[in-house]
Design an enzyme around this catalytic site. Structure first.
Site, PDB file in Angstrom:
ATOM      1  N   SER A   1     -22.367  16.551 -65.964  1.00 43.56           N
ATOM      2  CA  SER A   1     -21.727  16.004 -67.064  1.00 43.56           C
ATOM      3  C   SER A   1     -20.872  16.853 -67.657  1.00 43.56           C
ATOM      4  O   SER A   1     -19.979  17.994 -68.722  1.00 43.56           O
ATOM      5  CB  SER A   1     -22.649  15.292 -68.303  1.00 43.56           C
ATOM      6  OG  SER A   1     -23.479  16.306 -68.141  1.00 43.56           O
TER       7      SER A   1
ATOM      8  N   HIS B   1     -26.997  11.278 -61.069  1.00 50.24           N
ATOM      9  CA  HIS B   1     -27.088  12.296 -62.486  1.00 50.24           C
ATOM     10  C   HIS B   1     -27.885  11.112 -63.276  1.00 50.24           C
ATOM     11  O   HIS B   1     -28.999  10.514 -63.328  1.00 50.24           O
ATOM     12  CB  HIS B   1     -25.395  12.694 -62.558  1.00 50.24           C
ATOM     13  CG  HIS B   1     -25.629  13.689 -63.697  1.00 50.24           C
ATOM     14  ND1 HIS B   1     -26.637  14.092 -64.379  1.00 50.24           N
ATOM     15  CD2 HIS B   1     -24.335  14.191 -64.336  1.00 50.24           C
ATOM     16  CE1 HIS B   1     -26.241  15.839 -65.236  1.00 50.24           C
ATOM     17  NE2 HIS B   1     -24.771  15.032 -65.742  1.00 50.24           N
TER      18      HIS B   1
ATOM     19  N   HIS C   1     -33.934  17.811 -57.706  1.00 49.86           N
ATOM     20  CA  HIS C   1     -33.036  18.139 -58.554  1.00 49.86           C
ATOM     21  C   HIS C   1     -32.593  19.715 -57.601  1.00 49.86           C
ATOM     22  O   HIS C   1     -32.595  19.429 -56.397  1.00 49.86           O
ATOM     23  CB  HIS C   1     -33.299  19.131 -59.695  1.00 49.86           C
ATOM     24  CG  HIS C   1     -32.575  19.860 -60.604  1.00 49.86           C
ATOM     25  ND1 HIS C   1     -32.351  20.451 -60.602  1.00 49.86           N
ATOM     26  CD2 HIS C   1     -32.885  18.709 -61.934  1.00 49.86           C
ATOM     27  CE1 HIS C   1     -31.009  20.791 -61.547  1.00 49.86           C
ATOM     28  NE2 HIS C   1     -31.849  19.499 -62.613  1.00 49.86           N
TER      29      HIS C   1
ATOM     30  N   ARG D   1     -39.031  19.571 -69.133  1.00 49.79           N
ATOM     31  CA  ARG D   1     -38.351  18.012 -69.710  1.00 49.79           C
ATOM     32  C   ARG D   1     -39.313  16.815 -69.528  1.00 49.79           C
ATOM     33  O   ARG D   1     -39.785  15.776 -70.227  1.00 49.79           O
ATOM     34  CB  ARG D   1     -36.971  17.891 -69.438  1.00 49.79           C
ATOM     35  CG  ARG D   1     -36.224  19.188 -70.124  1.00 49.79           C
ATOM     36  CD  ARG D   1     -34.756  18.357 -69.711  1.00 49.79           C
ATOM     37  NE  ARG D   1     -34.605  18.786 -68.274  1.00 49.79           N
ATOM     38  CZ  ARG D   1     -33.433  17.717 -67.399  1.00 49.79           C
ATOM     39  NH1 ARG D   1     -32.149  17.561 -68.350  1.00 49.79           N
ATOM     40  NH2 ARG D   1     -33.397  17.465 -66.373  1.00 49.79           N
TER      41      ARG D   1
ATOM     42  N   ASP E   1     -35.089  12.228 -66.161  1.00 47.36           N
ATOM     43  CA  ASP E   1     -34.913  10.565 -65.658  1.00 47.36           C
ATOM     44  C   ASP E   1     -36.378   9.763 -65.321  1.00 47.36           C
ATOM     45  O   ASP E   1     -36.146   8.785 -65.458  1.00 47.36           O
ATOM     46  CB  ASP E   1     -33.532  10.511 -64.841  1.00 47.36           C
ATOM     47  CG  ASP E   1     -32.774  11.230 -65.752  1.00 47.36           C
ATOM     48  OD1 ASP E   1     -32.625  10.952 -66.794  1.00 47.36           O
ATOM     49  OD2 ASP E   1     -31.903  11.079 -64.735  1.00 47.36           O
TER      50      ASP E   1
HETATM   51  C1  LIG Z   1     -30.701  15.206 -57.903  1.00 48.71           C
HETATM   52  C2  LIG Z   1     -30.381  15.199 -56.399  1.00 48.71           C
HETATM   53  C3  LIG Z   1     -29.107  14.297 -56.500  1.00 48.71           C
HETATM   54  C4  LIG Z   1     -30.139  16.485 -55.894  1.00 48.71           C
HETATM   55  O1  LIG Z   1     -29.187  15.902 -54.878  1.00 48.71           O
HETATM   56  P1  LIG Z   1     -29.351  17.687 -53.663  1.00 48.71           P
HETATM   57  O2  LIG Z   1     -29.047  18.834 -54.265  1.00 48.71           O
HETATM   58  O3  LIG Z   1     -28.150  17.660 -52.718  1.00 48.71           O
HETATM   59  O4  LIG Z   1     -31.015  17.642 -53.481  1.00 48.71           O
HETATM   60  P2  LIG Z   1     -31.437  18.633 -51.900  1.00 48.71           P
HETATM   61  O5  LIG Z   1     -30.429  19.428 -51.707  1.00 48.71           O
HETATM   62  O6  LIG Z   1     -33.076  18.429 -52.336  1.00 48.71           O
HETATM   63  O7  LIG Z   1     -31.235  16.956 -50.986  1.00 48.71           O
HETATM   64  C5  LIG Z   1     -30.974  17.124 -49.532  1.00 48.71           C
HETATM   65  C6  LIG Z   1     -31.590  16.041 -48.841  1.00 48.71           C
HETATM   66  O8  LIG Z   1     -32.687  15.576 -49.954  1.00 48.71           O
HETATM   67  C7  LIG Z   1     -32.052  14.073 -50.435  1.00 48.71           C
HETATM   68  N1  LIG Z   1     -33.131  13.924 -51.175  1.00 48.71           N
HETATM   69  C8  LIG Z   1     -33.174  14.880 -52.462  1.00 48.71           C
HETATM   70  N2  LIG Z   1     -33.516  13.778 -53.919  1.00 48.71           N
HETATM   71  C9  LIG Z   1     -34.525  13.033 -52.693  1.00 48.71           C
HETATM   72  C10 LIG Z   1     -34.716  11.773 -53.625  1.00 48.71           C
HETATM   73  N3  LIG Z   1     -34.805  11.570 -54.602  1.00 48.71           N
HETATM   74  N4  LIG Z   1     -35.370  10.665 -53.012  1.00 48.71           N
HETATM   75  C11 LIG Z   1     -34.445  10.315 -51.070  1.00 48.71           C
HETATM   76  N5  LIG Z   1     -34.084  11.645 -51.198  1.00 48.71           N
HETATM   77  C12 LIG Z   1     -33.675  13.217 -51.408  1.00 48.71           C
HETATM   78  C13 LIG Z   1     -30.908  14.286 -50.928  1.00 48.71           C
HETATM   79  O9  LIG Z   1     -30.352  12.981 -50.350  1.00 48.71           O
HETATM   80  C14 LIG Z   1     -29.923  15.145 -49.111  1.00 48.71           C
HETATM   81  O10 LIG Z   1     -30.221  14.159 -47.969  1.00 48.71           O
HETATM   82  P3  LIG Z   1     -29.352  14.350 -46.839  1.00 48.71           P
HETATM   83  O11 LIG Z   1     -29.462  15.670 -46.197  1.00 48.71           O
HETATM   84  O12 LIG Z   1     -29.883  13.712 -45.864  1.00 48.71           O
HETATM   85  O13 LIG Z   1     -28.028  14.030 -47.411  1.00 48.71           O
HETATM   86  C15 LIG Z   1     -31.462  14.438 -55.263  1.00 48.71           C
HETATM   87  O14 LIG Z   1     -32.489  14.876 -55.711  1.00 48.71           O
HETATM   88  C16 LIG Z   1     -31.384  13.195 -55.361  1.00 48.71           C
HETATM   89  O15 LIG Z   1     -30.183  12.157 -55.255  1.00 48.71           O
HETATM   90  N6  LIG Z   1     -32.854  12.335 -56.773  1.00 48.71           N
HETATM   91  C17 LIG Z   1     -32.603  11.225 -57.457  1.00 48.71           C
HETATM   92  C18 LIG Z   1     -31.555  10.872 -57.883  1.00 48.71           C
HETATM   93  C19 LIG Z   1     -32.559  11.428 -59.796  1.00 48.71           C
HETATM   94  O16 LIG Z   1     -33.288  11.609 -60.094  1.00 48.71           O
HETATM   95  N7  LIG Z   1     -31.061  12.104 -60.193  1.00 48.71           N
HETATM   96  C20 LIG Z   1     -31.224  13.004 -61.743  1.00 48.71           C
HETATM   97  C21 LIG Z   1     -30.975  14.193 -61.711  1.00 48.71           C
HETATM   98  S1  LIG Z   1     -31.493  15.166 -63.036  1.00 48.71           S
END
Ligand SMILES: CC(C)(COP(=O)(O)OP(=O)(O)OC[C@H]1O[C@@H](n2cnc3c(N)ncnc32)[C@H](O)[C@@H]1OP(=O)(O)O)[C@@H](O)C(=O)NCCC(=O)NCCS
Length: 466
Positions: A273, A303, A349, A358, A404
């Site tokens: 965002s 997000h 994250h 937070r 969140d």
């Molecule tokens: C926030 C987010 C998008 C960050 O993504 P990222 O920077 O790619 O995170 P990572 O580097 O740790 O990801 C490595 C792997 O772990 C997975 N992973 C990360 N967080 C995860 C979670 N909460 N549940 C399951 N798998 C997760 C990713 O999907 C990725 O899998 P892949 O290699 O099969 O594609 C991710 O943690 C997520 O999807 N969280 C859940 C949604 C969420 O809470 N979003 C709000 C963020 S403030």
């Protein structure tokens, strides 16, 4: 003033390098004026000089390399943006102009004794780098109130949309419906000097932020309460008025809203965002266009929509396992989610590597106000169970909860039950961070964004030796 003050060392270093007097003097007295715009106007020339000196002295220095993984992996870890209002430390979490959330809970003025900070205080800090006093916060509250009325045509626009339209779609469209009011767009059309850009962007920022409680609550009342709108209360602050106009008059809900609206404001510049707002604004699209773009990014499930997803997920747990599931049942549920190829919402994250502060401050709020709430207990149980499971997967870089994972349960407790609306509340708060930065982006004359992209072909040719 710490964010700017911290750089006094850099100021004397620069002055040595450049053979000049120190150029950074952001700490020269804390301004007592209650007029935010004039406090800001005083600071802008200093910061413009500072940026010029940084470019002159360090412009050709490298700030880290870029690997192919980074290029393919969503630019993760690439330092590529200037963002003044906040900075995210992977272990410690967010600092707003150098201050952590617990520090701000102590130092920012509140509406009631020992109450939650007022978001107006944080807005003052983000814009000026200075911690405001009570009078300054009161003046900003009053200024926002004086700009808060929503033109009638905005509600007409919202009502013309299909009744099933998601509140985030309505929110983004509502912001765009306000765009004809942009003072920046009008000033640009008249041929404003680029040194003055920040001034109409400041006016747009103030007008837009001021109107967001009315806009968001109009959407809420239209979608969930039959369109029966509630007038703003001239005695309430910005966040309390949001709760009030949604229909929540009790002090505890208003306190939650103050906390919520403070902690969601800013999370440095690279999140979707913030970056989207910044990118679109860099084309000199006005703050209405650029914030609307930011909201469209916030609406994504990875997000801002995650707060809504968390709650749906908790409800599924409750429906399947009841109010008081065992740890083993919750573990099985988490594994089932992962095995079905879905993420555990509210965990992980892109930058943080510890529990999000937070999340932590919302947990403190819950322990104070709703320690026995079954949904809060469920959130706590997940906190015990999820991190070790995500660690076990071996791939999740941050197994800890983010903002969140908690917010929905607090909103539910106070009767804000409509999950589809939660990201709108996040968006209202996010405006304060991304638009404060937008003022600085124009004040500092930051250019249009244009990173280089490559094709797979380019990568193969470069490294395969063919
Ligand atoms: C926030 C987010 C998008 C960050 O993504 P990222 O920077 O790619 O995170 P990572 O580097 O740790 O990801 C490595 C792997 O772990 C997975 N992973 C990360 N967080 C995860 C979670 N909460 N549940 C399951 N798998 C997760 C990713 O999907 C990725 O899998 P892949 O290699 O099969 O594609 C991710 O943690 C997520 O999807 N969280 C859940 C949604 C969420 O809470 N979003 C709000 C963020 S403030």
């Amino acid at each position: 003033m710490r964010g700017i003050g911290k750089l006094r060392g850099l100021g004397s270093l620069l002055s040595k390098n450049l053979g000049e007097q120190p150029i950074i003097d952001g700490t020269r007295g804390i301004s007592n004026s209650t007029d935010l715009k004039s406090v800001l106007a005083e600071k802008i020339p200093q910061q413009q000089e500072r940026l010029k000196a940084i470019k002159k002295s360090y412009g050709s220095k490298q700030m880290g390399g870029v690997s192919v993984d980074m290029v393919i992996g969503g630019m993760r870890g690439i330092t590529g943006l200037l963002w003044e209002t906040s900075l995210l430390d992977p272990d410690e979490g967010i600092r707003f102009r150098g201050y952590s959330i617990p520090e701000l809970q102590e130092k920012l003025p509140s509406a009631i004794p020992d109450g939650e900070p007022l978001p107006e205080g944080l807005m003052w800090l983000l814009l000026t780098g200075e911690l405001p006093n009570k009078e300054q916060v009161a003046a900003l509250s009053a200024d926002l109130r004086s700009r808060a009325a929503l033109p009638d045509h905005v509600n007409a626009t919202l009502k013309a949309m299909h009744p099933n339209t998601h509140p985030m779609t309505q929110f983004s469209a509502g912001v765009l419906a306000l765009q004809p009011e942009s003072t920046f767009a009008a000033a640009y059309e008249k041929g404003i000097n680029k040194m003055q850009y920040w001034d109409p962007v400041y006016e747009d920022t103030m007008n837009l932020i001021a109107k967001l409680p009315a806009l968001a609550s109009t959407i809420y009342r239209n979608v969930y309460k039959g369109g029966d709108l509630i007038e703003a209360d001239p005695n309430l602050d910005w966040a309390a008025n949001l709760a009030h106009q949604m229909g929540f008059q009790d002090q505890e809900t208003q306190e939650l809203m103050r906390l919520y609206q403070t902690i969601h404001t800013d999370h440095e510049g690279g999140n979707v965002s913030a970056h989207a707002t910044h990118l679109v604004g860099s084309a000199l699209s006005d703050p209405y266009f650029s914030f609307s773009a930011g909201l469209n990014g916030l609406a994504g499930p990875l997000h801002g929509l995650a707060n809504q997803e968390v709650l749906s997920w908790l409800f599924r747990v409750r429906d399947e396992l009841g109010d008081t599931p065992s740890k083993d049942q919750v573990k099985d549920f988490v594994w089932a989610t992962l095995k079905s190829g879905r993420v555990v919402p509210g965990y992980g994250h892109a930058v943080l590597r510890k529990t999000d502060p937070r999340y932590a401050c919302q947990r403190v709020f819950a322990m104070k106000h709703l320690p026995d709430d079954p949904m809060f207990r469920l959130v706590s149980l997940f906190y015990e169970v999820v991190p070790s499971i995500l660690q076990e997967t071996g791939k999740v870089k941050n197994p800890w909860p983010n903002v969140d994972a908690h917010s929905g349960v607090l909103l539910q407790y106070y009767g804000i039950k409509e999950q589809n609306f939660y990201t709108v509340l996040f968006g209202v708060s996010r405006a304060i961070g991304v638009l404060s930065q937008a003022v600085w982006s124009r004040a500092l004359g930051l250019p249009i964004e244009r990173p280089k992209s490559v094709t797979m072909d380019v990568i193969e040719k470069k490294f395969s030796g063919t």
